[in-house]
Scaffold this motif. Structure first.
Motif, PDB file in Angstrom:
ATOM      1  N   LEU A   1      47.982 -43.246   5.790  1.00 13.13           N
ATOM      2  CA  LEU A   1      48.851 -43.104   4.806  1.00 13.13           C
ATOM      3  C   LEU A   1      50.208 -43.335   4.800  1.00 13.13           C
ATOM      4  O   LEU A   1      50.984 -43.590   3.793  1.00 13.13           O
ATOM      5  N   LEU A   2      50.569 -43.621   6.177  1.00 12.47           N
ATOM      6  CA  LEU A   2      52.050 -44.316   6.399  1.00 12.47           C
ATOM      7  C   LEU A   2      51.916 -45.825   6.138  1.00 12.47           C
ATOM      8  O   LEU A   2      53.092 -46.622   5.898  1.00 12.47           O
ATOM      9  N   GLY A   3      50.792 -46.424   5.884  1.00 10.69           N
ATOM     10  CA  GLY A   3      50.652 -47.782   5.555  1.00 10.69           C
ATOM     11  C   GLY A   3      50.591 -48.665   6.803  1.00 10.69           C
ATOM     12  O   GLY A   3      50.956 -49.768   6.700  1.00 10.69           O
TER      13      GLY A   3
ATOM     14  N   PRO B   1      56.861 -35.312   4.205  1.00 12.83           N
ATOM     15  CA  PRO B   1      56.230 -34.465   5.056  1.00 12.83           C
ATOM     16  C   PRO B   1      56.445 -34.237   6.388  1.00 12.83           C
ATOM     17  O   PRO B   1      56.838 -35.236   6.854  1.00 12.83           O
ATOM     18  N   SER B   2      56.475 -32.928   6.656  1.00 13.36           N
ATOM     19  CA  SER B   2      56.576 -32.771   8.286  1.00 13.36           C
ATOM     20  C   SER B   2      55.335 -33.484   8.812  1.00 13.36           C
ATOM     21  O   SER B   2      54.401 -33.915   8.158  1.00 13.36           O
ATOM     22  N   LEU B   3      55.528 -33.662  10.301  1.00  9.10           N
ATOM     23  CA  LEU B   3      54.515 -34.317  11.007  1.00  9.10           C
ATOM     24  C   LEU B   3      52.995 -33.419  10.963  1.00  9.10           C
ATOM     25  O   LEU B   3      52.043 -33.808  10.821  1.00  9.10           O
ATOM     26  N   GLU B   4      53.475 -32.094  10.728  1.00 11.47           N
ATOM     27  CA  GLU B   4      52.200 -30.972  10.594  1.00 11.47           C
ATOM     28  C   GLU B   4      51.529 -31.357   9.275  1.00 11.47           C
ATOM     29  O   GLU B   4      50.208 -31.455   9.101  1.00 11.47           O
ATOM     30  N   ALA B   5      52.388 -31.208   8.303  1.00 13.95           N
ATOM     31  CA  ALA B   5      52.011 -31.545   6.651  1.00 13.95           C
ATOM     32  C   ALA B   5      51.492 -32.755   6.754  1.00 13.95           C
ATOM     33  O   ALA B   5      50.367 -33.233   6.028  1.00 13.95           O
ATOM     34  N   LEU B   6      51.964 -34.089   7.527  1.00  7.83           N
ATOM     35  CA  LEU B   6      51.154 -35.462   7.373  1.00  7.83           C
ATOM     36  C   LEU B   6      49.894 -35.374   7.800  1.00  7.83           C
ATOM     37  O   LEU B   6      48.854 -35.811   7.197  1.00  7.83           O
TER      38      LEU B   6
END
Length: 116
Positions: free
Chosen positions: A60-62, A41-46
């Motif tokens: 989300l990224l752990g 995902p893009s930063l915006e989607a993240l």
């Protein structure tokens, strides 16, 4: 990038892939790609994912919350010895905000490296 948490969070809410994708306004295949790791995902989607699941991008990224490291302390000491201040909206940055700024820049650079 580790997005294994996406499947766990979605299933906890009893949402289908399609329903989750609809909430995000993206194709089901795009969202499924995020969960499988096929797509990043893009930063915006993240950020949208974090908001949807009421969590943080770091989670989300752990990533775990990091303590202030020695390089940050050195940079902060160097920063403090400078003969000027940086203000945002007319207010000088606090020590904590400077640390957050340094952390943000490092994180952004790391994400950009991973995407390259």
């Amino acid at each position: 990038m580790n997005l294994d948490r996406l499947t766990e969070l979605r299933k906890k809410k009893n949402w289908s892939l399609q329903y989750t994708a609809d909430l995000l306004g993206i194709a089901k295949s795009t969202y499924a790609g995020y969960e499988s790791g096929y797509r990043r995902p893009s930063l915006e989607a993240l950020a949208m994912l974090a908001d949807l699941f009421d969590t943080t991008c770091d989670e989300l990224l752990g990533r775990e919350k990091q303590k202030q490291t020695a390089p940050q302390a050195i940079e902060l000491a160097t920063w403090s010895s400078l003969d000027f201040t940086i203000s945002v909206d007319g207010q000088p940055l606090s020590e904590d905000e400077i640390i957050q700024l340094i952390t943000f820049i490092r994180t952004k650079r790391k994400v950009q490296e991973e995407l390259s």
